[in-house]
Design an enzyme around this catalytic site. Structure first.
Site, mmCIF file in Angstrom:
data_model
loop_
_atom_site.group_PDB
_atom_site.id
_atom_site.type_symbol
_atom_site.label_atom_id
_atom_site.label_comp_id
_atom_site.label_asym_id
_atom_site.label_seq_id
_atom_site.Cartn_x
_atom_site.Cartn_y
_atom_site.Cartn_z
ATOM 1 N N LYS A 162 -7.757 7.229 3.201
ATOM 2 C CA LYS A 162 -8.360 8.309 2.431
ATOM 3 C C LYS A 162 -8.210 9.616 3.199
ATOM 4 O O LYS A 162 -8.512 9.667 4.409
ATOM 5 C CB LYS A 162 -9.844 8.010 2.184
ATOM 6 C CG LYS A 162 -10.064 6.881 1.190
ATOM 7 C CD LYS A 162 -9.558 7.257 -0.180
ATOM 8 C CE LYS A 162 -10.119 6.386 -1.274
ATOM 9 N NZ LYS A 162 -9.592 6.788 -2.596
ATOM 10 N N ASP A 191 -4.385 8.651 0.063
ATOM 11 C CA ASP A 191 -4.993 9.026 -1.219
ATOM 12 C C ASP A 191 -5.922 10.208 -0.975
ATOM 13 O O ASP A 191 -6.893 10.089 -0.226
ATOM 14 C CB ASP A 191 -5.781 7.827 -1.777
ATOM 15 C CG ASP A 191 -6.428 8.133 -3.127
ATOM 16 O OD1 ASP A 191 -6.247 9.260 -3.644
ATOM 17 O OD2 ASP A 191 -7.113 7.249 -3.659
ATOM 18 N N GLU A 217 -1.026 9.575 -3.009
ATOM 19 C CA GLU A 217 -1.782 9.436 -4.266
ATOM 20 C C GLU A 217 -2.697 10.640 -4.477
ATOM 21 O O GLU A 217 -3.444 11.011 -3.557
ATOM 22 C CB GLU A 217 -2.608 8.141 -4.189
ATOM 23 C CG GLU A 217 -3.506 7.876 -5.394
ATOM 24 C CD GLU A 217 -4.123 6.465 -5.339
ATOM 25 O OE1 GLU A 217 -3.421 5.511 -4.911
ATOM 26 O OE2 GLU A 217 -5.296 6.325 -5.696
ATOM 27 N N ASP A 242 -3.723 8.683 -10.156
ATOM 28 C CA ASP A 242 -4.833 7.723 -10.257
ATOM 29 C C ASP A 242 -5.862 8.264 -11.253
ATOM 30 O O ASP A 242 -5.739 8.049 -12.461
ATOM 31 C CB ASP A 242 -5.431 7.477 -8.865
ATOM 32 C CG ASP A 242 -6.667 6.605 -8.898
ATOM 33 O OD1 ASP A 242 -6.920 5.962 -9.932
ATOM 34 O OD2 ASP A 242 -7.422 6.554 -7.889
ATOM 35 N N LYS A 266 -5.904 0.588 -12.923
ATOM 36 C CA LYS A 266 -7.234 0.080 -12.564
ATOM 37 C C LYS A 266 -7.829 -0.621 -13.776
ATOM 38 O O LYS A 266 -8.136 0.042 -14.788
ATOM 39 C CB LYS A 266 -8.139 1.224 -12.112
ATOM 40 C CG LYS A 266 -7.744 1.806 -10.749
ATOM 41 C CD LYS A 266 -8.719 2.871 -10.295
ATOM 42 C CE LYS A 266 -8.420 3.294 -8.857
ATOM 43 N NZ LYS A 266 -9.226 4.459 -8.440
HETATM 44 C C1 MUC Z 1 -9.358 5.544 -5.348
HETATM 45 O O1 MUC Z 1 -8.248 5.004 -5.380
HETATM 46 O O2 MUC Z 1 -9.395 6.747 -5.552
HETATM 47 C C2 MUC Z 1 -12.399 6.485 -5.139
HETATM 48 C C3 MUC Z 1 -12.695 7.304 -6.165
HETATM 49 C C4 MUC Z 1 -12.274 6.666 -7.347
HETATM 50 O O3 MUC Z 1 -12.336 7.085 -8.492
HETATM 51 O O4 MUC Z 1 -11.722 5.479 -7.049
HETATM 52 C C5 MUC Z 1 -11.829 5.223 -5.664
HETATM 53 C C6 MUC Z 1 -10.588 4.725 -5.064
HETATM 54 MG MG MG Z 2 -7.167 6.950 -5.827
#
Ligand code: MUC
Ligand code: MG
Length: 367
Positions: A162, A191, A217, A242, A266
């Site tokens: 992150k 990300d 990402e 995402d 997701k």
């Molecule tokens: C991610 O991949 O971003 C953190 C915020 C969200 O919306 O999902 C997580 C993981």
């Molecule tokens: Mg993400």
């Protein structure tokens, strides 16, 4: 196979290790368990994880939209009328995790009714996925130590770091420290959760050009339309959309607009019915795909691995299937186990899992 009731049950399970990232922080899994009941006494389950900082959904909002809007729209339909159900839920804009949980609980009920695993109904490509672990914000030393622990305990060799909303030099130092510690024995990607500007993103990517990143990402907001297109055009690795692609239409917009070149699927936000659409779109367009994690518990993770294992494209890359490791407890009778860096789809009809009613009694917050 007729749907006779849809229940939405709030629960809260603390995290042993909170996850911090550019757009927020998660200290407890304050999720909603969805149970779809049929006239034959079958119960399908799924969980909705509210992410207020991403989609604006809250636990109370999810309970309300399921109980007041979605349940009345689908009670009386049968489990095989999934496209009708999808169309009715799609009349309401937003609410992605509430819709997804209803959809996946219906698939679970269908699988249980037919005596078949959901993963087989979806595609049945394989029975497991490699696992990618997310490393939340901390110092370089602590993040390297966490990667070592996860690597030792679970054999995981893919890490998503992150980044964003803190000094760029700190984020790049983390990635460099991980690469120096593990060499080429691990895969690394980053990300940003929209935490950098386009210019900061490119500067950071140039600083990390020698670190063999797999993907980048959501480094900057998709709404910085030209900036993001400019950034993506300067990168030589796939740029994953995402949170900017909660629907298949958003995937089309971002990809055709040049603002992303890969997609995170997701199940927590597109369920199985919508994730299939995103998968087919990605396959048709020839895009890289990663199975992402909405910081799911074990039930949500069982959904993600069931879907990811169902198709060749979604099982190719390591899937983000390990956020539940940071939770103090969970709801399943047989906990998910990650071995040798892999997670197998639980065997059995539907999702192959069962809810521990004692645990649900302990963690539900409505009683
Ligand atoms: C991610 O991949 O971003 C953190 C915020 C969200 O919306 O999902 C997580 C993981
Ligand atoms: Mg993400």
């Amino acid at each position: 196979m007729k749907i006779v009731a849809v229940e939405a049950i709030p629960f809260a399970i603390p995290y042993v290790k909170p996850l911090k990232f550019a757009s927020g922080e998660v200290r407890a899994a304050e999720h909603v368990l969805v149970r779809v009941h049929t006239d034959e006494g079958v119960i399908g389950v799924a969980e909705a994880p509210p992410r207020p900082f991403t989609y604006g959904e809250t636990q109370d909002g999810i309970l309300a939209v399921i109980r007041q809007i979605f349940a009345p729209q689908i009670v009386g339909l049968t489990l095989t009328e999934r496209e009708t159900i999808h169309a009715r839920l799609a009349r309401t804009v937003g609410n992605p995790t509430a819709k997804a949980a209803v959809d996946m609980a219906i698939w679970d009920a269908l699988g249980r009714t037919l005596g078949l695993p959901v993963t087989a109904l979806l595609g049945g490509y394989t029975d497991h996925m490699r696992v990618s672990h997310m490393l939340g914000f901390d110092t370089p030393e602590t993040m390297v130590a966490e990667a070592e622990r996860i690597n030792d305990l679970y054999g995981i060799t893919t890490f998503k770091v992150k980044v964003g909303r803190r000094p760029v030099s700190l984020d790049t130092a983390v990635v460099r420290a991980l690469r120096e510690r593990f060499g080429n024995s691990i895969e690394l990607y980053i990300d940003g959760n929209r935490g950098w500007t386009a210019a900061e993103s490119l500067r950071a990517m140039n600083e990390m050009a020698d670190l063999d990143l797999l993907f980048a990402e959501e480094l900057c907001p998709a709404d910085d339309v030209l900036g993001r297109r400019w950034l993506v055009s300067h990168l030589d690795i796939p740029f994953i959309a995402d949170e900017s692609v909660p629907t298949p239409a958003d995937v089309t917009r971002e990809i055709m607009g040049g603002s992303a070149t890969a997609v995170s699927i997701k199940t927590a936000r597109t369920g199985f019915t919508g994730s299939r659409r995103v998968h087919h779109l990605a396959e048709g367009l020839g895009l890289e795909v990663v199975m992402g994690n909405q910081i799911d518990g074990q039930l949500g993770t069982a959904c993600a691995v069931a879907f990811g294992s169902a198709f060749e494209l979604t099982s190719r890359r390591a899937g983000e299937l390990s956020n539940f490791l940071d939770m103090a407890d969970d709801l399943l009778i047989s906990p998910l186990r990650i071995h040798d860096g892999q997670l197998h789809v639980p065997a059995g009809p539907g999702l192959g899992i069962d809810i521990d009613t004692d645990k649900l009694g302990r963690y539900r917050t409505d009683k």
